[in-house]
Design a protein around this motif. Structure first.
Motif, PDB file in Angstrom:
ATOM      1  N   PRO A  57     -23.257  12.506  18.666  1.00 56.96           N
ATOM      2  CA  PRO A  57     -24.668  12.197  18.883  1.00 56.96           C
ATOM      3  C   PRO A  57     -25.117  10.942  18.153  1.00 56.96           C
ATOM      4  N   ALA A  58     -24.426  10.573  17.077  1.00 57.48           N
ATOM      5  CA  ALA A  58     -24.777   9.371  16.316  1.00 57.48           C
ATOM      6  C   ALA A  58     -23.497   8.614  15.993  1.00 57.48           C
ATOM      7  N   SER A  59     -23.626   7.351  15.705  1.00 58.26           N
ATOM      8  CA  SER A  59     -22.441   6.534  15.473  1.00 58.26           C
ATOM      9  C   SER A  59     -22.509   5.853  14.115  1.00 58.26           C
ATOM     10  N   HIS A  60     -23.062   6.549  13.118  1.00 58.04           N
ATOM     11  CA  HIS A  60     -23.156   5.973  11.779  1.00 58.04           C
ATOM     12  C   HIS A  60     -21.772   5.651  11.212  1.00 58.04           C
ATOM     13  N   ALA A  61     -20.781   6.446  11.608  1.00 55.56           N
ATOM     14  CA  ALA A  61     -19.432   6.220  11.078  1.00 55.56           C
ATOM     15  C   ALA A  61     -18.895   4.872  11.532  1.00 55.56           C
ATOM     16  N   VAL A  62     -19.183   4.487  12.763  1.00 56.01           N
ATOM     17  CA  VAL A  62     -18.734   3.190  13.279  1.00 56.01           C
ATOM     18  C   VAL A  62     -19.448   2.065  12.538  1.00 56.01           C
ATOM     19  N   VAL A  63     -20.758   2.217  12.371  1.00 52.13           N
ATOM     20  CA  VAL A  63     -21.532   1.213  11.636  1.00 52.13           C
ATOM     21  C   VAL A  63     -20.978   1.050  10.232  1.00 52.13           C
ATOM     22  N   LEU A  87       1.226  16.402   3.030  1.00 50.31           N
ATOM     23  CA  LEU A  87       1.891  17.693   3.182  1.00 50.31           C
ATOM     24  C   LEU A  87       1.155  18.592   4.180  1.00 50.31           C
ATOM     25  N   THR A  88      -0.136  18.339   4.371  1.00 42.72           N
ATOM     26  CA  THR A  88      -0.917  19.160   5.298  1.00 42.72           C
ATOM     27  C   THR A  88      -0.859  18.619   6.727  1.00 42.72           C
ATOM     28  N   GLY A  89      -0.144  17.523   6.940  1.00 37.14           N
ATOM     29  CA  GLY A  89      -0.027  16.952   8.273  1.00 37.14           C
ATOM     30  C   GLY A  89      -1.072  15.904   8.597  1.00 37.14           C
ATOM     31  N   GLU A  90      -1.924  15.591   7.629  1.00 37.98           N
ATOM     32  CA  GLU A  90      -2.956  14.571   7.862  1.00 37.98           C
ATOM     33  C   GLU A  90      -2.319  13.180   7.800  1.00 37.98           C
ATOM     34  N   THR A  91      -2.737  12.307   8.704  1.00 40.50           N
ATOM     35  CA  THR A  91      -2.248  10.934   8.704  1.00 40.50           C
ATOM     36  C   THR A  91      -3.247  10.048   7.966  1.00 40.50           C
ATOM     37  N   ILE A  92      -2.767   9.321   6.980  1.00 40.17           N
ATOM     38  CA  ILE A  92      -3.610   8.403   6.218  1.00 40.17           C
ATOM     39  C   ILE A  92      -3.210   6.983   6.578  1.00 40.17           C
ATOM     40  N   THR A  93      -4.194   6.193   6.966  1.00 42.50           N
ATOM     41  CA  THR A  93      -3.944   4.805   7.360  1.00 42.50           C
ATOM     42  C   THR A  93      -4.547   3.873   6.329  1.00 42.50           C
ATOM     43  N   THR A  94      -3.714   2.936   5.859  1.00 43.58           N
ATOM     44  CA  THR A  94      -4.157   1.998   4.833  1.00 43.58           C
ATOM     45  C   THR A  94      -3.877   0.573   5.295  1.00 43.58           C
ATOM     46  N   LEU A  95      -4.830  -0.302   5.050  1.00 42.24           N
ATOM     47  CA  LEU A  95      -4.656  -1.729   5.330  1.00 42.24           C
ATOM     48  C   LEU A  95      -4.257  -2.432   4.046  1.00 42.24           C
ATOM     49  N   LYS A  96      -3.422  -3.467   4.199  1.00 43.06           N
ATOM     50  CA  LYS A  96      -3.035  -4.263   3.040  1.00 43.06           C
ATOM     51  C   LYS A  96      -3.132  -5.740   3.377  1.00 43.06           C
ATOM     52  N   ASP A  97      -3.807  -6.481   2.505  1.00 44.07           N
ATOM     53  CA  ASP A  97      -3.891  -7.928   2.634  1.00 44.07           C
ATOM     54  C   ASP A  97      -2.937  -8.529   1.610  1.00 44.07           C
ATOM     55  N   PRO A  98      -1.740  -8.973   2.043  1.00 48.12           N
ATOM     56  CA  PRO A  98      -0.732  -9.476   1.087  1.00 48.12           C
ATOM     57  C   PRO A  98      -1.217 -10.693   0.311  1.00 48.12           C
ATOM     58  N   ARG A  99      -2.068 -11.498   0.898  1.00 40.88           N
ATOM     59  CA  ARG A  99      -2.521 -12.715   0.220  1.00 40.88           C
ATOM     60  C   ARG A  99      -3.392 -12.384  -0.980  1.00 40.88           C
ATOM     61  N   ARG A 100      -4.162 -11.337  -0.875  1.00 47.66           N
ATOM     62  CA  ARG A 100      -5.046 -10.958  -1.980  1.00 47.66           C
ATOM     63  C   ARG A 100      -4.520  -9.758  -2.765  1.00 47.66           C
ATOM     64  N   ASP A 101      -3.414  -9.179  -2.253  1.00 51.04           N
ATOM     65  CA  ASP A 101      -2.848  -7.963  -2.851  1.00 51.04           C
ATOM     66  C   ASP A 101      -3.934  -6.881  -2.938  1.00 51.04           C
ATOM     67  N   THR A 102      -4.630  -6.692  -1.792  1.00 55.04           N
ATOM     68  CA  THR A 102      -5.740  -5.754  -1.733  1.00 55.04           C
ATOM     69  C   THR A 102      -5.471  -4.713  -0.663  1.00 55.04           C
ATOM     70  N   ASN A 103      -5.803  -3.462  -0.982  1.00 58.96           N
ATOM     71  CA  ASN A 103      -5.620  -2.362  -0.048  1.00 58.96           C
ATOM     72  C   ASN A 103      -6.967  -1.780   0.358  1.00 58.96           C
ATOM     73  N   TYR A 104      -6.985  -1.171   1.564  1.00 55.19           N
ATOM     74  CA  TYR A 104      -8.217  -0.559   2.051  1.00 55.19           C
ATOM     75  C   TYR A 104      -7.834   0.655   2.887  1.00 55.19           C
ATOM     76  N   LEU A 161      -8.524   3.477   5.559  1.00 54.25           N
ATOM     77  CA  LEU A 161      -9.380   3.664   6.724  1.00 54.25           C
ATOM     78  C   LEU A 161      -9.714   5.135   6.944  1.00 54.25           C
ATOM     79  N   SER A 162     -10.955   5.391   7.290  1.00 51.14           N
ATOM     80  CA  SER A 162     -11.367   6.708   7.758  1.00 51.14           C
ATOM     81  C   SER A 162     -10.920   6.843   9.207  1.00 51.14           C
ATOM     82  N   PRO A 163     -10.974   8.052   9.798  1.00 52.08           N
ATOM     83  CA  PRO A 163     -10.638   8.181  11.232  1.00 52.08           C
ATOM     84  C   PRO A 163     -11.482   7.248  12.107  1.00 52.08           C
ATOM     85  N   ALA A 164     -12.757   7.149  11.817  1.00 45.54           N
ATOM     86  CA  ALA A 164     -13.598   6.221  12.581  1.00 45.54           C
ATOM     87  C   ALA A 164     -13.185   4.783  12.313  1.00 45.54           C
TER      88      ALA A 164
END
Length: 394
Positions: free
Chosen positions: A344-350, A294-311, A313-316
């Motif tokens: 300055p740091a890339s901890h989010a990528v790691v 409702l606030t306009g934020e986009t949420i991205t989710t991954l789904k593995d159909p074989r395992r029926d598992t969701n994940y 994702l953060s923006p990074a």
């Protein structure tokens, strides 16, 4: 600054000078009269604590024998100064640069405490070796051992090794001469050796999605390569070919694992290196779902159909996911992230990459159980990977 004593006020007796020279194994090949002559030509020098005696890369005309005090030999590594050895009474240094004309110092030697030294001019040293080839061979063998040790210390994963462990590792290395154009390792094959490049240049190549071979990097002397296949259960992930005649130092898997088993810090540094060079790839069949709040934020989710598992994702994580095509290394991802977002740091990528691999959505390097076995009271593998990778990127 050194203080030098002339012949008229020397304090070390002729007998003590001869004893110190004879205590150097390589000098034992010289006849007694030659040793006595060299002993008479030694000059006494004193250095204060923290004084620099010789500087890496300089040319000089003297070698030094320690009578009293301690010194540290160091070299310049990828991350700064790397200690090579601590030297004490009866030990020799500076002789490598004197074996050949215009040769340069291979290390910097600094006084840890006040030093009392005996020095010998290059001309006197070379004259003795020219007359006695067996002594020259002994010094050249010693020099080669010291240069191999230096090369190991300059290779990031082994920079923390010292003393007996470093010497044992150096003794395990096999010297190989490679011709221009020779393939050293081939992508897709199993690996039982890794290599330290002593001289020459090699090219790292990998096959892209279309099967074309492309160049990833050119490696210079001091580079380590081929270690990934030894630390994982995966085949070689790249081909390495000689661009010019090369000298390699080969290390077998069993010897490498023995070192890692004895030295946890070296194991973690090796894992850092493997991770940074890895080219992770998205697992096939993963679905990507976007939804807006409702606030306009986009949420991205991954789904593995074989395992029926969701994940989720953060923006990074979304930035990373779009680039996990098996062609980007973690190093290139972090560099691109920093440039794009001026971070300055890339901890989010790691964090994103490590977590995606751990969750099973990305195919990445999985260390063999032989390398880093899990313990109940120890941090998990992924906690250690995350921590060490963050340290290398800071």
């Amino acid at each position: 600054m050194a203080s030098v004593k002339g012949p008229e006020d020397q304090t070390v007796s002729p007998g003590r000078r001869l004893e110190l020279l004879a205590g150097v194994p390589a000098f034992s090949h010289l006849p007694a009269p030659v040793l006595e002559e060299l002993a008479s030509r030694l000059t006494e020098e004193r250095f204060g604590s923290a004084d620099t005696v010789v500087v890496e890369g300089d040319t000089d005309d003297r070698l030094y024998l320690i009578v009293e005090g301690r010194a540290e030999a160091s070299t310049t590594g990828p991350s700064g100064t790397v200690p090579l050895a601590t030297l004490g009474p009866g030990e020799l240094f500076g002789e490598i640069a004197l074996l050949e004309l215009q040769s340069r110092r291979q290390a910097t030697v600094t006084a840890v405490e006040p030093l009392f030294l005996l020095s010998l001019r290059a001309a006197d040293f070379r004259r003795a070796l020219d007359a006695h080839p067996e002594a020259r061979s002994a010094f050249e063998g010693l020099a080669d051992d010291l240069l191999v040790t230096k090369l190991l210390k300059q290779a990031s994963p082994f920079s923390t090794l010292a003393g007996e462990r470093l010497q044992r590792l150096a003794a395990c290395l096999e010297h190989l001469e490679i011709s221009t154009g020779d393939t050293i390792i081939r992508e897709g094959e199993a690996g039982e050796e890794c290599y330290l490049l002593r001289s020459g240049r090699v090219e790292v190549l990998a096959r892209g999605a279309q099967g074309d071979e492309r160049s990833l990097a050119t490696l210079e002397p001091g580079s380590l390569f081929g270690e990934a296949a030894l630390l994982t259960d995966e085949p070689r992930n790249a081909t390495v070919r000689a661009l010019e005649p090369c000298t390699l130092l080969a290390l077998r898997r069993s010897d490498l694992l023995e070192v890692l088993g004895e030295d946890r810090q070296t194991g973690e540094r090796m894992l850092e290196l493997v991770r940074m060079r890895d080219r992770p790839r998205r697992v096939r069949g993963i679905e990507v779902h976007h939804r807006s709040t409702l606030t306009g934020e986009t949420i991205t989710t991954l789904k593995d159909p074989r395992r029926d598992t969701n994940y989720r994702l953060s923006p990074a994580g979304w930035f990373v996911w779009q680039r996990l095509d098996g062609e980007h290394t973690l190093q290139s991802l972090t560099s691109e992230y920093r440039t794009r977002y001026e971070a300055p740091a890339s901890h989010a990528v790691v964090e994103a990459v490590v977590s995606l691999v751990a969750a099973g959505f990305v195919e990445g390097v999985k260390p063999s159980t032989e390398v880093l076995a899990e313990g109940i009271d120890r941090p998990t593998l992924w906690q250690r990977v995350r921590a060490t990778m963050q340290r290398i990127l800071e």
